[in-house]
Design a protein around this motif. Sequence first.
Motif, PDB file in Angstrom:
ATOM      1  N   UNK A  11      35.675  36.010  40.655  1.00 61.97           N
ATOM      2  CA  UNK A  11      36.166  37.240  40.046  1.00 61.97           C
ATOM      3  C   UNK A  11      37.061  36.930  38.860  1.00 61.97           C
ATOM      4  N   UNK A  28      32.623  44.707  44.809  1.00 62.25           N
ATOM      5  CA  UNK A  28      33.127  43.557  45.559  1.00 62.25           C
ATOM      6  C   UNK A  28      32.372  42.318  45.096  1.00 62.25           C
ATOM      7  N   UNK A  86      43.914  44.391  45.263  1.00 60.13           N
ATOM      8  CA  UNK A  86      43.308  43.595  46.314  1.00 60.13           C
ATOM      9  C   UNK A  86      42.326  42.592  45.735  1.00 60.13           C
ATOM     10  N   UNK A  87      41.688  43.013  44.675  1.00 60.46           N
ATOM     11  CA  UNK A  87      40.769  42.109  44.017  1.00 60.46           C
ATOM     12  C   UNK A  87      41.459  40.840  43.566  1.00 60.46           C
ATOM     13  N   UNK A  88      42.651  41.015  43.055  1.00 58.83           N
ATOM     14  CA  UNK A  88      43.382  39.849  42.567  1.00 58.83           C
ATOM     15  C   UNK A  88      43.665  38.885  43.708  1.00 58.83           C
ATOM     16  N   UNK A  89      44.028  39.485  44.866  1.00 61.89           N
ATOM     17  CA  UNK A  89      44.319  38.613  45.999  1.00 61.89           C
ATOM     18  C   UNK A  89      43.047  37.945  46.498  1.00 61.89           C
ATOM     19  N   UNK A 101      37.016  47.646  39.592  1.00 60.94           N
ATOM     20  CA  UNK A 101      37.980  47.635  40.685  1.00 60.94           C
ATOM     21  C   UNK A 101      37.306  47.777  42.039  1.00 60.94           C
TER      22      UNK A 101
END
Lengths: 292, 202
Positions: free
Chosen positions: A14, A42, A1-4, A39
């Motif tokens: 990020x 946020x 989700x971080x990548x998105x 990961x």
Amino acid sequence: MGERLSGGGTSGRRAHPDAVFGPRHTEGDAGLEALIAAAVRQDVIDAEAEQRAVAAFCAARDAGAHRARSRRRDDWSPSGRRTRLSVRATLSVLAASLTLGGVAYATIGSGAFPDGPDGRTGRPQPGTSAPDRAPEQAVTDPSASTTPSGSPSADPDRPATAEDTEAHCTAYEQVRAQGRALDATAWRRLVSEAGGEDKVEDFCARRTDAATTSPRPSAGADRSVGNAGSSQAGSGAANAGEGAGNAEGGGGNAEEGAGNANAGADNGGDAGRAPTPAPSAAPTGGAGKNRP
Amino acid sequence: MGQGGKPRRAQAYDGELGAAVTRAQQGDEAAFAVAYRIVQPGLLGYLRGLVGEDAEDVASDAWLEIARDLGRFQGDGAGFRGWTATIARHRALDHLRRQRVRPRSAVLEADVLELPGPHSTHEQALESLSTARALELVRGLPRDQAEAVLLRVVVGLDGPAAARVLGKRPGAVRTAAHRGLKRLARELGVTDEARRTLGESK
């Protein structure tokens, strides 16, 4: 989700995960911790949320809210933490000695009581003396003798309610941190007394301040006077209730000292019920004065 | 908002954070924004582990309280992390109490990646760990372990501070964090053996 998120986020700060994990592959636990931290943290700040927080800050500052007094939970300085611990230790030692001393004193008192129903051998157990005494006080207020655990409605002038509240305040922070026990009646009562969960802290801060400015010895003196003025049988019943109240307060302190909110809350409840004939020195002294 | 990327280890910023908090307590709103940007990533991560998708709302509530009570706070940067984490935790517990939903029962996104097999290499395990997957793993832990891991690793608290936030003894929190990390490592397929093999092969 971080990548998105890095695509749809506000700033795209990020970094790619590999850039974070890469150097830590062989560092064992540290690598795993860095992996989880990278990961779960946020790192994309929502500008709108930040502006809301800053606006709240400005509003509070302009309203003068930042001059409010620190509560104990607000002191995270290392020295403050040490002081806090020593206060806790002192309180728990004090509570323990009061409880033990009260039990010992009650044992002496019940053995020497001259007009007991069965004489001296009739009640060797200090733990049963209060219920034994109840029948002979049938003419007095029955609610006082049958509810030795001290419900606040038993006597509106009884100062132990205030002490209960104080003890609950002391324990509230811990119990709330546990997040489980807040449904219990005692906590609900505290919350309703304060006028809402949000107000408990301020309410308690006021209570604690009031308690430190008017020390307990005066309350004890008032209680002794009250006992001396009442009839002998009545004072016995009142003493039982107040002994319970004190024991309950002591239980709250002991819980605070142990630092285990859940078990402590249970102990506090037990302490309020079980050692009913363990009055503090002051009420027993009051009963002694009544005898000719 | 445009400053450069921050390191993942929260402790690195404690000095700057402490200074910002001090200035904010004197009324500097820009300093409060600096403190917000340093604290919020870890705080939000912690709240995600506690309340899942509602984390942003709970964090907003927590920051309103932080902004209001900032004058009461005493301590340094590390203490500020602990203080804010305590406030956020209380808000999260209030939220859960209102919802009557246990933290782990909230449904996470469905597109979490498959659990890597036991024979995956360390690199594969690491690369496959998305935020959602990591959160799912952490929230699959028993509550005390999950919170201990989140406070230690994500918020960046030391043992005593994490213990104070949780209202537990430091020893209990240390044990919980250790067990949680061990279980996470196992579920990620990152065994000690794999680590050793990797270390030797490099």
